[in-house]
Design a protein around this motif. Structure first.
Motif, PDB file in Angstrom:
ATOM      1  N   MET A 142      -4.545  -5.277 -10.622  1.00 20.93           N
ATOM      2  CA  MET A 142      -4.367  -5.346  -9.249  1.00 20.93           C
ATOM      3  C   MET A 142      -2.961  -5.210  -8.989  1.00 20.93           C
ATOM      4  SD  MET A 142      -6.223  -6.879  -6.915  1.00 20.93           S
ATOM      5  CE  MET A 142      -5.826  -7.802  -5.226  1.00 20.93           C
ATOM      6  N   GLU A 143      -2.127  -5.379  -9.750  1.00 21.30           N
ATOM      7  CA  GLU A 143      -0.822  -5.039  -9.437  1.00 21.30           C
ATOM      8  C   GLU A 143      -0.597  -3.741  -9.033  1.00 21.30           C
ATOM      9  OE1 GLU A 143       1.495  -7.307  -8.935  1.00 21.30           O
ATOM     10  OE2 GLU A 143       3.058  -5.908  -8.450  1.00 21.30           O
ATOM     11  N   ASN A 144      -1.148  -2.957  -9.730  1.00 14.17           N
ATOM     12  CA  ASN A 144      -1.082  -1.406  -9.556  1.00 14.17           C
ATOM     13  C   ASN A 144      -1.628  -0.871  -8.455  1.00 14.17           C
ATOM     14  OD1 ASN A 144       0.425  -1.140 -11.855  1.00 14.17           O
ATOM     15  ND2 ASN A 144      -1.672  -0.660 -13.129  1.00 14.17           N
ATOM     16  N   ARG A 145      -2.861  -1.753  -8.133  1.00 15.01           N
ATOM     17  CA  ARG A 145      -3.554  -1.243  -6.712  1.00 15.01           C
ATOM     18  C   ARG A 145      -2.798  -1.735  -5.486  1.00 15.01           C
ATOM     19  NH1 ARG A 145      -8.896  -3.969  -5.811  1.00 15.01           N
ATOM     20  NH2 ARG A 145      -9.247  -3.230  -7.904  1.00 15.01           N
ATOM     21  N   ILE A 146      -2.011  -2.850  -5.608  1.00  9.83           N
ATOM     22  CA  ILE A 146      -1.110  -3.240  -4.581  1.00  9.83           C
ATOM     23  C   ILE A 146       0.128  -2.554  -4.445  1.00  9.83           C
ATOM     24  CG2 ILE A 146       0.403  -5.201  -3.704  1.00  9.83           C
ATOM     25  CD1 ILE A 146      -1.679  -7.087  -5.104  1.00  9.83           C
ATOM     26  N   GLN A 147       0.617  -1.986  -5.542  1.00 11.48           N
ATOM     27  CA  GLN A 147       1.878  -1.266  -5.375  1.00 11.48           C
ATOM     28  C   GLN A 147       1.551  -0.060  -4.828  1.00 11.48           C
ATOM     29  OE1 GLN A 147       3.706  -0.931  -9.222  1.00 11.48           O
ATOM     30  NE2 GLN A 147       5.320   0.391  -8.475  1.00 11.48           N
ATOM     31  N   TRP A 148       0.452   0.706  -5.213  1.00 12.35           N
ATOM     32  CA  TRP A 148      -0.032   2.215  -4.620  1.00 12.35           C
ATOM     33  C   TRP A 148       0.066   1.955  -3.253  1.00 12.35           C
ATOM     34  CZ3 TRP A 148      -4.515   3.879  -2.216  1.00 12.35           C
ATOM     35  CH2 TRP A 148      -4.600   4.938  -2.069  1.00 12.35           C
ATOM     36  N   ARG A 149      -0.794   0.736  -2.726  1.00 15.90           N
ATOM     37  CA  ARG A 149      -1.206   0.532  -1.342  1.00 15.90           C
ATOM     38  C   ARG A 149       0.361   0.533  -0.539  1.00 15.90           C
ATOM     39  NH1 ARG A 149      -6.188  -3.387  -0.903  1.00 15.90           N
ATOM     40  NH2 ARG A 149      -7.939  -2.087  -1.679  1.00 15.90           N
ATOM     41  N   GLY A 150       1.022  -0.117  -1.117  1.00 13.42           N
ATOM     42  CA  GLY A 150       2.604  -0.332  -0.408  1.00 13.42           C
ATOM     43  C   GLY A 150       2.994   0.970  -0.297  1.00 13.42           C
ATOM     44  N   LYS A 151       3.076   1.892  -1.612  1.00 15.16           N
ATOM     45  CA  LYS A 151       3.625   3.307  -1.339  1.00 15.16           C
ATOM     46  C   LYS A 151       2.954   3.971  -0.288  1.00 15.16           C
ATOM     47  CE  LYS A 151       5.147   3.358  -6.135  1.00 15.16           C
ATOM     48  NZ  LYS A 151       4.876   3.934  -7.541  1.00 15.16           N
ATOM     49  N   ALA A 152       1.499   3.953  -0.324  1.00 12.20           N
ATOM     50  CA  ALA A 152       1.007   4.873   0.536  1.00 12.20           C
ATOM     51  C   ALA A 152       1.314   4.465   2.009  1.00 12.20           C
ATOM     52  CB  ALA A 152      -0.523   4.821   0.333  1.00 12.20           C
ATOM     53  N   LYS A 153       1.362   3.252   2.388  1.00  9.31           N
ATOM     54  CA  LYS A 153       1.404   2.497   3.710  1.00  9.31           C
ATOM     55  C   LYS A 153       3.166   3.164   3.969  1.00  9.31           C
ATOM     56  CE  LYS A 153       1.112  -1.388   6.596  1.00  9.31           C
ATOM     57  NZ  LYS A 153       0.836  -2.783   6.709  1.00  9.31           N
ATOM     58  N   GLY A 154       3.891   2.717   3.416  1.00 11.06           N
ATOM     59  CA  GLY A 154       5.301   3.316   3.668  1.00 11.06           C
ATOM     60  C   GLY A 154       5.335   4.753   3.783  1.00 11.06           C
ATOM     61  N   SER A 155       4.627   5.432   3.023  1.00 10.18           N
ATOM     62  CA  SER A 155       4.802   7.037   3.432  1.00 10.18           C
ATOM     63  C   SER A 155       4.122   7.449   4.537  1.00 10.18           C
ATOM     64  CB  SER A 155       4.155   7.710   1.906  1.00 10.18           C
ATOM     65  OG  SER A 155       4.954   7.201   1.069  1.00 10.18           O
ATOM     66  N   SER A 156       2.840   6.883   4.667  1.00  7.09           N
ATOM     67  CA  SER A 156       2.136   7.578   5.746  1.00  7.09           C
ATOM     68  C   SER A 156       2.346   6.675   7.326  1.00  7.09           C
ATOM     69  CB  SER A 156       0.485   7.229   5.519  1.00  7.09           C
ATOM     70  OG  SER A 156       0.200   5.730   5.365  1.00  7.09           O
ATOM     71  N   SER A 157       2.748   5.788   7.445  1.00  9.35           N
ATOM     72  CA  SER A 157       3.016   4.934   8.699  1.00  9.35           C
ATOM     73  C   SER A 157       4.323   5.266   9.051  1.00  9.35           C
ATOM     74  CB  SER A 157       2.641   3.373   8.406  1.00  9.35           C
ATOM     75  OG  SER A 157       1.347   3.049   7.970  1.00  9.35           O
ATOM     76  N   LEU A 158       5.371   4.971   8.120  1.00  9.67           N
ATOM     77  CA  LEU A 158       6.645   5.332   8.385  1.00  9.67           C
ATOM     78  C   LEU A 158       7.187   6.801   8.453  1.00  9.67           C
ATOM     79  CD1 LEU A 158       8.279   2.206   6.390  1.00  9.67           C
ATOM     80  CD2 LEU A 158       7.675   2.438   8.845  1.00  9.67           C
ATOM     81  N   LEU A 159       6.264   7.644   7.778  1.00 10.63           N
ATOM     82  CA  LEU A 159       6.334   8.882   7.672  1.00 10.63           C
ATOM     83  C   LEU A 159       7.774   9.245   6.923  1.00 10.63           C
ATOM     84  CD1 LEU A 159       5.644  10.336  11.183  1.00 10.63           C
ATOM     85  CD2 LEU A 159       4.056  10.135   9.333  1.00 10.63           C
ATOM     86  N   THR A 160       7.980   8.542   5.905  1.00 12.25           N
ATOM     87  CA  THR A 160       9.307   8.667   5.076  1.00 12.25           C
ATOM     88  C   THR A 160       9.174   8.104   3.734  1.00 12.25           C
ATOM     89  OG1 THR A 160      11.627   8.185   4.828  1.00 12.25           O
ATOM     90  CG2 THR A 160      10.228   6.456   5.678  1.00 12.25           C
ATOM     91  N   ASP A 161       9.695   8.480   2.780  1.00 13.57           N
ATOM     92  CA  ASP A 161       9.658   8.093   1.338  1.00 13.57           C
ATOM     93  C   ASP A 161      10.403   6.840   1.300  1.00 13.57           C
ATOM     94  OD1 ASP A 161       9.232   7.994  -1.369  1.00 13.57           O
ATOM     95  OD2 ASP A 161      10.650   9.759  -1.909  1.00 13.57           O
ATOM     96  N   PRO A 162       9.857   5.637   1.042  1.00 16.58           N
ATOM     97  CA  PRO A 162      10.684   4.558   0.852  1.00 16.58           C
ATOM     98  C   PRO A 162      11.718   4.560  -0.555  1.00 16.58           C
ATOM     99  CG  PRO A 162       8.435   4.132   0.219  1.00 16.58           C
ATOM    100  CD  PRO A 162       8.556   5.454   0.437  1.00 16.58           C
ATOM    101  N   LYS A 163      11.436   5.462  -1.408  1.00 15.71           N
ATOM    102  CA  LYS A 163      12.337   5.338  -2.578  1.00 15.71           C
ATOM    103  C   LYS A 163      13.739   5.994  -2.165  1.00 15.71           C
ATOM    104  CE  LYS A 163       8.804   5.802  -6.339  1.00 15.71           C
ATOM    105  NZ  LYS A 163       8.351   6.692  -7.188  1.00 15.71           N
ATOM    106  N   SER A 164      13.838   6.756  -1.223  1.00 18.77           N
ATOM    107  CA  SER A 164      15.034   7.268  -0.665  1.00 18.77           C
ATOM    108  C   SER A 164      15.669   6.710   0.366  1.00 18.77           C
ATOM    109  CB  SER A 164      14.790   8.472  -0.427  1.00 18.77           C
ATOM    110  OG  SER A 164      14.036   8.899   0.540  1.00 18.77           O
ATOM    111  N   ARG A 165      15.234   5.388   1.048  1.00 20.68           N
ATOM    112  CA  ARG A 165      15.893   4.931   2.090  1.00 20.68           C
ATOM    113  C   ARG A 165      16.478   3.264   1.896  1.00 20.68           C
ATOM    114  NH1 ARG A 165      16.552   8.097   6.381  1.00 20.68           N
ATOM    115  NH2 ARG A 165      14.828   9.941   6.482  1.00 20.68           N
ATOM    116  N   LYS A 166      17.489   2.976   2.193  1.00 19.36           N
ATOM    117  CA  LYS A 166      17.825   1.713   1.982  1.00 19.36           C
ATOM    118  C   LYS A 166      17.557   0.999   3.154  1.00 19.36           C
ATOM    119  CE  LYS A 166      22.251   3.060  -0.633  1.00 19.36           C
ATOM    120  NZ  LYS A 166      23.504   2.711  -0.416  1.00 19.36           N
ATOM    121  N   VAL A 167      17.251  -0.532   3.070  1.00 17.02           N
ATOM    122  CA  VAL A 167      16.614  -1.173   3.944  1.00 17.02           C
ATOM    123  C   VAL A 167      17.491  -2.450   4.475  1.00 17.02           C
ATOM    124  CG1 VAL A 167      15.012  -3.017   4.574  1.00 17.02           C
ATOM    125  CG2 VAL A 167      14.296  -0.724   3.002  1.00 17.02           C
ATOM    126  N   ILE A 168      17.849  -2.526   5.678  1.00 18.67           N
ATOM    127  CA  ILE A 168      18.600  -3.736   6.367  1.00 18.67           C
ATOM    128  C   ILE A 168      17.485  -4.502   6.839  1.00 18.67           C
ATOM    129  CG2 ILE A 168      20.091  -4.062   8.041  1.00 18.67           C
ATOM    130  CD1 ILE A 168      21.358  -1.470   7.548  1.00 18.67           C
TER     131      ILE A 168
END
Length: 504
Positions: free
Chosen positions: A1-27
């Motif tokens: 379940m944890e892996n599924r939530i983590q994968w969904r979060g990665k996919a949403k951050g990559s597809s909706s924000l059109l950016t890789d969240p691993k390389s972006r600092k967040v304010i």
């Protein structure tokens, strides 16, 4: 379940924000009173699901002030649930001087709904096309059903129809209740949808001709003639409530026109043809925001009194600078005329109180009457310096004006609701922000409780440890003024939010 939530979060951050969240600092633009457990939940989602490299928490008031090109000022954030005033000096928010009030957008929405229930008019859809041509509109007019005033309708009326009127004369605003009328007013009018004409809703006599001749507008709105006041406007009549007397007074001084708005009828009336019509009186459009400026209550101060109370708590040597650099942000100040009215209310609230009890005989003859309490007497010398940075229509300048009053209207023409986001974008571009929490430190804090005490008992074993001790929280430690001391130990954690100054 944890892996599924983590994968969904990665996919949403990559597809909706059109950016890789691993390389972006967040304010994170936060409210000054944001609870610490909410910060912990936000940080956990960003670190564990999106795996961002670091997060920074920055106050929305500070970012709004940076968007205006200032580092010192007093910011009023009038949002949906509350209005908060926070003084800021040299990019350091003075959190102990924060003042809030529940008078904000939600209170305006509930007040607008109550006024429409009492004084609005609803025209149900006719049962047939022949009935629409033969039955006059005044005969079909009823009181507004509660099912019509949904949250979406109230929000559309508030954002597209309402505005803030000028201040009325205090001698005309004071409307007394009729003699002998000690009845208690109801918060919600009694439901009577079958009435042909409501005693709380009055439209002009020529509405019938306007209804039959006007064509429906593409936006759903059409202007009708201003409602004519009733014959007697001098004062409350026998059998007339205090609320009706105030409505007559507002009708007499209002110049706004009534509006017709197409709304979805209730379920019981959806057998007719088309949609219903909601008639919004012009004085409600103009005076519904008066609830935000009616203060005097200890728990519910007006938006002007919140600013003055924050100035009273600020240091004396900073009051002149803060009074000349007031910034108003949020969604509610987007009402036309709000900021100009706020400046007028500030001057009214700081003016000397009128002695209303001077005509009464003293309670103890032979003794002098006690002086009336003047709360803002020490701020009266700041009247020439009051200036709102984003005032769209600043007051005319006097001969030889003070330097502080020249700041009125000098802020960039950003929308008040977007000032915090503009400041966040500016802070991200200039690489300035609040206290930065890297992901490595978050991972270390999560592993620390297990290493220190493996046999520690937890209430819920499925709940992961919460490393909230590394998140900034101004309520846990005092905020030092000025720069940190020079002999500070290297690597010691700073609990304050420090943001670099932005050049004008």
């Amino acid at each position: 379940m944890e892996n599924r939530i983590q994968w969904r979060g990665k996919a949403k951050g990559s597809s909706s924000l059109l950016t890789d969240p691993k390389s972006r600092k967040v304010i994170i633009v936060e409210h000054p009173l944001l609870p610490l457990h909410v910060k912990d939940a936000i940080a956990r989602i960003l670190f564990n699901n999106l795996q961002v490299p670091s997060i920074s928490f920055a106050s929305s008031h500070l970012l709004s002030l940076l968007a205006a090109g200032r580092t010192t000022g007093l910011v009023l954030d009038c949002g949906h649930l509350e209005s908060a005033a926070l003084p800021i000096f040299s990019s350091r928010p003075l959190y102990p001087h924060l003042r809030t009030t529940p008078l904000a957008g939600a209170r305006l929405s509930s007040h607008l709904r109550a006024l429409l229930l009492f004084f609005g008019t609803y025209l149900p859809p006719p049962t047939s096309l022949s009935a629409a041509a033969n039955i006059p509109a005044s005969t079909r007019a009823t009181r507004v059903p509660e099912e019509v005033l949904t949250d979406a309708v109230i929000e559309e009326i508030k954002t597209r129809c309402c505005f803030v009127g000028d201040v009325l004369d205090t001698n005309e605003v004071q409307v007394q209740s009729p003699p002998g009328d000690d009845s208690v007013e109801l918060d919600v009018p009694p439901s009577d949808s079958g009435m042909s004409e409501s005693e709380f809703s009055h439209v002009s006599a020529d509405m019938e001709s306007n209804m039959s001749s006007a064509q429906p507008a593409s936006s759903g709105y059409s202007v009708v003639s201003h409602s004519q006041a009733r014959s007697s406007l001098d004062g409350p009549q026998p059998g007339e409530s205090h609320l009706q007397a105030i409505s007559k007074m507002y009708e007499r001084h209002s110049t706004a026109t009534d509006l017709k708005m197409k709304v979805e009828p209730p379920v019981a009336q959806q057998v007719g043809t088309g949609r219903g019509t909601l008639v919004i009186p012009g004085w409600i459009r103009e005076r519904s925001a008066e609830v935000l400026f009616e203060g005097g209550d200890v728990d519910e101060s007006s938006v002007a009194e919140v600013i003055l109370d924050s100035l009273l708590k600020a240091p004396v040597d900073l009051r002149k600078t803060l009074a000349s650099s007031i910034l108003v942000v949020g969604g509610t100040p987007m009402l036309p005329g709000f900021i100009s009215r706020l400046h007028t209310e500030l001057l009214r609230a700081i003016s000397p109180p009128t002695s209303q009890h001077s005509s009464r005989p003293p309670s103890r003859p032979g003794r002098p009457r006690p002086t009336q309490y003047d709360k803002y007497a020490c701020l009266r010398q700041l009247v020439p310096y009051f200036a709102i940075l984003n005032n769209p229509s600043p007051p005319p300048l006097q001969p030889n004006p003070p330097r502080g009053s020249l700041n009125a209207g000098k802020a960039p023409a950003f929308t008040p609701a977007a000032m915090a986001w503009v400041g966040g974008s500016l802070a991200g571009a200039l690489k300035i922000g609040g206290v930065e929490v890297p992901r490595e430190r978050w991972d270390e804090a999560e592993a620390e409780p297990e290493a220190e005490d493996p046999s520690a008992m937890q209430v819920d074993p499925t709940t992961p440890p919460r490393p909230s001790n590394i998140l900034p929280d101004w309520t846990r430690s005092p905020l030092p003024y000025g720069a940190p001391p020079a002999n500070l130990a290297q690597g010691q954690h700073q609990p304050t939010v420090v943001v670099s100054a932005v050049g004008a």
